[in-house]
Design a protein around this motif. Structure first.
Motif, PDB file in Angstrom:
ATOM      1  N   ASP A  34      48.140  45.724  33.125  1.00  0.00           N
ATOM      2  CA  ASP A  34      49.534  46.139  33.243  1.00  0.00           C
ATOM      3  C   ASP A  34      50.306  44.937  33.767  1.00  0.00           C
ATOM      4  OD1 ASP A  34      51.841  47.720  33.324  1.00  0.00           O
ATOM      5  OD2 ASP A  34      50.875  49.365  34.413  1.00  0.00           O
ATOM      6  N   ALA A  35      51.595  45.109  33.945  1.00  0.00           N
ATOM      7  CA  ALA A  35      52.380  44.081  34.623  1.00  0.00           C
ATOM      8  C   ALA A  35      51.912  44.034  36.081  1.00  0.00           C
ATOM      9  CB  ALA A  35      53.868  44.415  34.537  1.00  0.00           C
ATOM     10  N   ALA A  69      49.290  46.369  40.721  1.00  0.00           N
ATOM     11  CA  ALA A  69      49.011  46.324  42.162  1.00  0.00           C
ATOM     12  C   ALA A  69      49.014  47.730  42.753  1.00  0.00           C
ATOM     13  CB  ALA A  69      50.032  45.435  42.875  1.00  0.00           C
ATOM     14  N   ARG A  70      50.004  48.536  42.398  1.00  0.00           N
ATOM     15  CA  ARG A  70      50.071  49.921  42.905  1.00  0.00           C
ATOM     16  C   ARG A  70      48.881  50.735  42.422  1.00  0.00           C
ATOM     17  NH1 ARG A  70      55.415  48.983  41.829  1.00  0.00           N
ATOM     18  NH2 ARG A  70      55.331  50.014  39.806  1.00  0.00           N
ATOM     19  N   ARG A  71      48.533  50.592  41.150  1.00  0.00           N
ATOM     20  CA  ARG A  71      47.401  51.355  40.601  1.00  0.00           C
ATOM     21  C   ARG A  71      46.089  50.926  41.243  1.00  0.00           C
ATOM     22  NH1 ARG A  71      47.777  51.008  34.263  1.00  0.00           N
ATOM     23  NH2 ARG A  71      46.214  52.663  34.347  1.00  0.00           N
ATOM     24  N   ALA A  72      45.878  49.630  41.387  1.00  0.00           N
ATOM     25  CA  ALA A  72      44.633  49.129  41.981  1.00  0.00           C
ATOM     26  C   ALA A  72      44.508  49.580  43.435  1.00  0.00           C
ATOM     27  CB  ALA A  72      44.574  47.606  41.886  1.00  0.00           C
ATOM     28  N   ALA A  73      45.577  49.485  44.199  1.00  0.00           N
ATOM     29  CA  ALA A  73      45.542  49.877  45.615  1.00  0.00           C
ATOM     30  C   ALA A  73      45.149  51.343  45.764  1.00  0.00           C
ATOM     31  CB  ALA A  73      46.888  49.621  46.276  1.00  0.00           C
ATOM     32  N   GLY A  74      45.529  52.169  44.813  1.00  0.00           N
ATOM     33  CA  GLY A  74      45.220  53.588  44.874  1.00  0.00           C
ATOM     34  C   GLY A  74      43.741  53.909  44.787  1.00  0.00           C
ATOM     35  N   PHE A  75      42.917  52.952  44.378  1.00  0.00           N
ATOM     36  CA  PHE A  75      41.468  53.162  44.314  1.00  0.00           C
ATOM     37  C   PHE A  75      40.772  52.844  45.642  1.00  0.00           C
ATOM     38  CE2 PHE A  75      42.417  52.734  39.788  1.00  0.00           C
ATOM     39  CZ  PHE A  75      41.705  53.807  39.284  1.00  0.00           C
ATOM     40  N   LEU A 123      49.088  41.874  46.628  1.00  0.00           N
ATOM     41  CA  LEU A 123      48.364  42.208  45.400  1.00  0.00           C
ATOM     42  C   LEU A 123      49.176  41.829  44.164  1.00  0.00           C
ATOM     43  CD1 LEU A 123      46.765  45.713  46.129  1.00  0.00           C
ATOM     44  CD2 LEU A 123      45.573  43.547  45.762  1.00  0.00           C
ATOM     45  N   THR A 124      50.472  42.086  44.210  1.00  0.00           N
ATOM     46  CA  THR A 124      51.348  41.725  43.087  1.00  0.00           C
ATOM     47  C   THR A 124      51.290  40.214  42.851  1.00  0.00           C
ATOM     48  OG1 THR A 124      52.796  43.622  43.449  1.00  0.00           O
ATOM     49  CG2 THR A 124      53.725  41.767  42.221  1.00  0.00           C
ATOM     50  N   ASP A 125      51.354  39.437  43.926  1.00  0.00           N
ATOM     51  CA  ASP A 125      51.265  37.975  43.796  1.00  0.00           C
ATOM     52  C   ASP A 125      49.925  37.568  43.183  1.00  0.00           C
ATOM     53  OD1 ASP A 125      53.770  37.769  44.933  1.00  0.00           O
ATOM     54  OD2 ASP A 125      53.031  37.151  46.913  1.00  0.00           O
ATOM     55  N   TYR A 126      48.860  38.234  43.616  1.00  0.00           N
ATOM     56  CA  TYR A 126      47.531  37.934  43.065  1.00  0.00           C
ATOM     57  C   TYR A 126      47.514  38.186  41.557  1.00  0.00           C
ATOM     58  CZ  TYR A 126      42.660  38.479  41.799  1.00  0.00           C
ATOM     59  OH  TYR A 126      41.459  38.373  41.153  1.00  0.00           O
ATOM     60  N   PHE A 127      47.968  39.361  41.147  1.00  0.00           N
ATOM     61  CA  PHE A 127      47.953  39.680  39.716  1.00  0.00           C
ATOM     62  C   PHE A 127      48.930  38.815  38.929  1.00  0.00           C
ATOM     63  CE2 PHE A 127      46.244  43.915  41.170  1.00  0.00           C
ATOM     64  CZ  PHE A 127      44.987  43.744  40.607  1.00  0.00           C
ATOM     65  N   PRO A 161      47.363  39.942  33.700  1.00  0.00           N
ATOM     66  CA  PRO A 161      46.968  40.728  34.871  1.00  0.00           C
ATOM     67  C   PRO A 161      45.970  41.833  34.518  1.00  0.00           C
ATOM     68  CG  PRO A 161      49.328  40.382  34.877  1.00  0.00           C
ATOM     69  CD  PRO A 161      48.825  39.907  33.547  1.00  0.00           C
ATOM     70  N   ARG A 162      44.847  41.812  35.243  1.00  0.00           N
ATOM     71  CA  ARG A 162      43.753  42.741  34.945  1.00  0.00           C
ATOM     72  C   ARG A 162      43.040  43.110  36.240  1.00  0.00           C
ATOM     73  NH1 ARG A 162      40.355  43.791  30.357  1.00  0.00           N
ATOM     74  NH2 ARG A 162      38.168  44.081  30.948  1.00  0.00           N
ATOM     75  N   TYR A 163      42.758  44.387  36.396  1.00  0.00           N
ATOM     76  CA  TYR A 163      41.996  44.895  37.536  1.00  0.00           C
ATOM     77  C   TYR A 163      40.674  45.423  37.002  1.00  0.00           C
ATOM     78  CZ  TYR A 163      40.506  48.197  41.151  1.00  0.00           C
ATOM     79  OH  TYR A 163      39.776  48.898  42.065  1.00  0.00           O
ATOM     80  N   GLU A 164      39.581  44.877  37.508  1.00  0.00           N
ATOM     81  CA  GLU A 164      38.249  45.326  37.108  1.00  0.00           C
ATOM     82  C   GLU A 164      37.572  46.004  38.294  1.00  0.00           C
ATOM     83  OE1 GLU A 164      35.830  42.358  35.239  1.00  0.00           O
ATOM     84  OE2 GLU A 164      37.277  42.050  33.621  1.00  0.00           O
ATOM     85  N   MET A 165      37.172  47.250  38.097  1.00  0.00           N
ATOM     86  CA  MET A 165      36.551  48.038  39.154  1.00  0.00           C
ATOM     87  C   MET A 165      35.093  48.313  38.801  1.00  0.00           C
ATOM     88  SD  MET A 165      37.764  51.663  40.782  1.00  0.00           S
ATOM     89  CE  MET A 165      37.570  52.553  39.253  1.00  0.00           C
ATOM     90  N   PRO A 166      34.157  47.788  39.606  1.00  0.00           N
ATOM     91  CA  PRO A 166      32.744  48.043  39.353  1.00  0.00           C
ATOM     92  C   PRO A 166      32.371  49.480  39.738  1.00  0.00           C
ATOM     93  CG  PRO A 166      33.034  46.428  41.127  1.00  0.00           C
ATOM     94  CD  PRO A 166      34.373  46.871  40.712  1.00  0.00           C
ATOM     95  N   VAL A 167      31.622  50.115  38.879  1.00  0.00           N
ATOM     96  CA  VAL A 167      31.234  51.519  39.070  1.00  0.00           C
ATOM     97  C   VAL A 167      29.753  51.655  38.726  1.00  0.00           C
ATOM     98  CG1 VAL A 167      31.633  53.878  38.253  1.00  0.00           C
ATOM     99  CG2 VAL A 167      33.544  52.288  38.407  1.00  0.00           C
TER     100      VAL A 167
END
Length: 161
Positions: A105-106, A111-117, A136-140, A146-152
């Motif tokens: 996402d942008a 950042a908001r979506r990732a923080a929610g996890f 987090l926004t600065d990081y992405f 911009p990509r958030y990868e969540m290991p499961v």
């Protein structure tokens, strides 16, 4: 011995201690029944996941120095979780598989979506939460895409018949 399956998605990582939880699951599963749980995966398989954990962790530690991760840490360690499962479910087939879920996402919405996890991010209120989201926004934003990868990890226990 009354259920064919017990599902525990994202809750096992919050429980402590795990032994009585797994004993209760064993007690209610029928022979040949299945226990399936979704837990945190190995941090190293999610590109950038360690950096995101550190950003959120730094903000949480600054705002709430006494905050401790919820649950038994063995639920987050594949080998330790498998050892617990082998003890709790003698003779059962134990399988732990890991994968990565990804979101793109942008930078700000991601950042908001990732923080929610991260349960710990909910410890932050007001300006502290806003500062964490900005970091987090600065990081992405520093990423070309911009990509958030969540290991499961998926734990599957199949009881002997």
């Amino acid at each position: 011995a009354c259920f064919d399956a017990v599902l525990c998605h994202w809750a096992l990582t919050l429980m402590d201690p795990l032994e009585p939880v797994l004993a209760a699951v064993n007690r209610v599963l029928l022979p040949g029944g299945t226990f399936a749980a979704i837990v945190d995966g190995p941090i190293e398989i999610g590109a950038g996941y360690d950096a995101i954990c550190e950003i959120i962790g730094d903000h949480v530690r600054a705002a709430a120095p006494d905050y401790a991760e919820l649950g038994d840490p063995r639920a987050r360690k594949g080998a330790a979780l498998c050892d617990l499962a082998r003890t709790a479910f003698p003779g059962a087939q134990i399988v732990l598989e890991s994968d990565v879920f990804a979101l793109e996402d942008a930078a700000a919405p991601l950042a908001r979506r990732a923080a929610g996890f991260f349960y710990s991010s909910f410890m932050l209120k007001g300006a502290a939460h806003d500062a964490m989201l900005e970091a987090l926004t600065d990081y992405f934003a520093s990423q070309a895409r911009p990509r958030y990868e969540m290991p499961v990890s998926r734990l599957r226990v199949v009881m002997p018949k």
